[in-house]
Design a protein around this motif. Structure first.
Motif: not given
Length: 470
Positions: A133-145
């Motif tokens: 949806p428009w204007k909503i943050w979406h996490t693509v990747f979350d790693g230690p670095q």
């Protein structure tokens, strides 16, 4: 933190968009994966027709973001999947509806028309598409670095087009905001709300297609569109409009419906001819997209919604005639070329590099009764560029190995470009509440990039560093 971005296309031209943003030293995000067209070449110097394979590792590409569904932004997705890309294809909700149709057509044209293979390929693509949806943050990747999240905002280029805000975070460092413009639309474009700049950015990767010029205003371009048609009405000829199936075609239909409506309210001297003028949409693909545009009416802008409430049919008016079957198309070409019946024909492809418009051009370019109207960018090396450049001087063009002298009148309306002009591109940067420290220019020929860079430096009073990406 200085973002690492590798540009795999749209670096020295306006096609083949493909940009790799690194989240950490290994993991990355891909923004678009499009085809090269015309005489443009890939960064490694290969010709457009040869550059299909993906020449970079994809095993650590976490996602592909499709800013919009034009072929120069998504056309190499089949080769990306064949190279082993396993991630999701992120896009807006309207693009998620449009993208399978685009890719099925591209697959049939470029790889195989075997229906079973097309269907298998489509199932694979559809399983990867993740609408956001428009204007909503979406996490693509979350790693230690490193961590990356994205947000899509309306770009106003075609229905569903987006610019992408990317927020990068690394341990011990402040978050960095990188914005990829995709293709930005012109203000007051039919059907679409104008793009609004983001609140802030540290780096903007900005298209520059029309970085060296400004478009006509909307009223001026509609008046000129009407004038071109009335020139053909007086000559007893056809107006042939090479148009891209997605976006430009629907905008033109919207404008023609408005001209017809105004002629009924306040008849002009050609009102009787307008009332009986057939407008042929001779492109099955454009017809499918026009139907999808109708189904996506909730995403239209306020003006278009008001016309719907008033009982108007911007994309399905009575004088619109769709031609689907090839025998119908061939018969229409013969009849209009011989009869002198006034008509408007909208047909793909937009750069005259193939498709049904080529048959109309072969039959009509030599005849001064007819008019050809360009409403979109013509890349170097395409037949459209040759006609646009040499036609007004009485030159010629080679189509399907046949040399045709151009006697038809050739017109160009820049106001119907789906791209922002120089003023629009500058506003996108300077109207941010917190403007970027750096703008990297892509997706434009050298003169356009240089002119836009000079203007950005001027209005930014030296506070914005402007570079050519690469």
């Amino acid at each position: 933190m200085n973002p690492k971005i590798i540009h795999h296309g749209a670096l020295d031209g306006v096609t083949g968009s493909c940009h790799q943003l690194f989240i950490d030293d290994a993991n990355s995000l891909l923004i678009d994966c499009g085809l090269f067209q015309g005489a443009e070449v890939s960064p490694d110097g290969k010709a457009a027709s040869d550059q299909l394979d993906i020449a970079f590792a994809v095993d650590k590409v976490q996602a592909l973001v499709a800013t919009h569904v034009h072929i120069d932004h998504v056309g190499r997705i089949p080769w990306l999947l064949a190279a082993g890309f396993k991630g999701p294809i992120l896009c807006s909700e309207p693009s998620a509806r449009l993208l399978p149709v685009v890719l099925a057509d591209a697959f049939a044209l470029s790889i195989s028309r075997d229906q079973q293979l097309v269907e298998r390929y489509l199932k694979l693509v559809e399983s990867r598409i993740c609408p956001l949806p428009w204007k909503i943050w979406h996490t693509v990747f979350d790693g230690p670095q490193g961590r990356c999240r994205i947000r899509l905002q309306r770009a106003g280029h075609i229905l569903g087009s987006a610019y992408v805000e990317c927020e990068l975070s690394r341990p011990g460092q402040s978050p960095l905001r990188v914005v990829f413009s995709g293709d930005l639309g012109a203000p007051y474009a039919p059907l679409l709300p104008a793009p609004q700049p983001p609140y802030q950015a540290d780096v903007v990767v900005l298209e520059s297609t029309y970085g060296d010029r400004n478009h006509e205003n909307r009223r001026s371009r509609r008046d000129r569109l009407q004038a071109v048609v009335e020139h053909a009405l007086a000559n007893g000829g056809t107006v042939v409009i090479p148009a891209f199936s997605i976006g430009r075609t629907q905008e033109l239909l919207y404008e023609f419906e408005d001209i017809l409506y105004r002629q009924r309210l306040r008849p002009g001297k050609h009102a009787v001819q307008w009332a009986s003028l057939p407008i042929y949409l001779d492109s099955p693909l454009a017809g499918r997209f026009t139907q999808l545009y109708r189904e996506l009416q909730p995403f239209w802008d306020a003006e278009a919604q008001a016309r719907l409430r008033a009982g108007r049919k911007p994309l399905s008016f009575d004088q619109l005639i769709a031609i689907d079957e090839h025998p119908q198309h061939e018969a229409n070409v013969r009849r209009l070329a011989r009869s002198g019946e006034p008509a408007i024909v909208i047909a793909a492809s937009g750069m005259c590099a193939g498709g049904r418009v080529v048959n109309y051009l072969k039959a009509m370019l030599h005849d001064p009764r007819h008019d050809v109207l360009f409403v979109g960018y013509q890349a170097r090396g395409t037949p459209g560029h040759a006609i646009q450049t040499h036609g007004p001087r009485g030159g010629y063009v080679d189509l399907d190995g046949e040399r045709i002298t151009i006697r038809a009148a050739i017109h160009t309306l820049s106001g119907y470009s789906a791209h922002a002009d120089q003023d629009g591109l500058v506003r996108f940067v300077t109207r941010m509440r917190h403007p970027p420290a750096e703008v990297r220019l892509i997706h434009g020929e050298a003169a356009a990039r240089q002119a836009l860079a000079a203007r950005l430096v001027e209005v930014g009073k030296g506070a914005i560093r402007v570079t050519n990406a690469g």
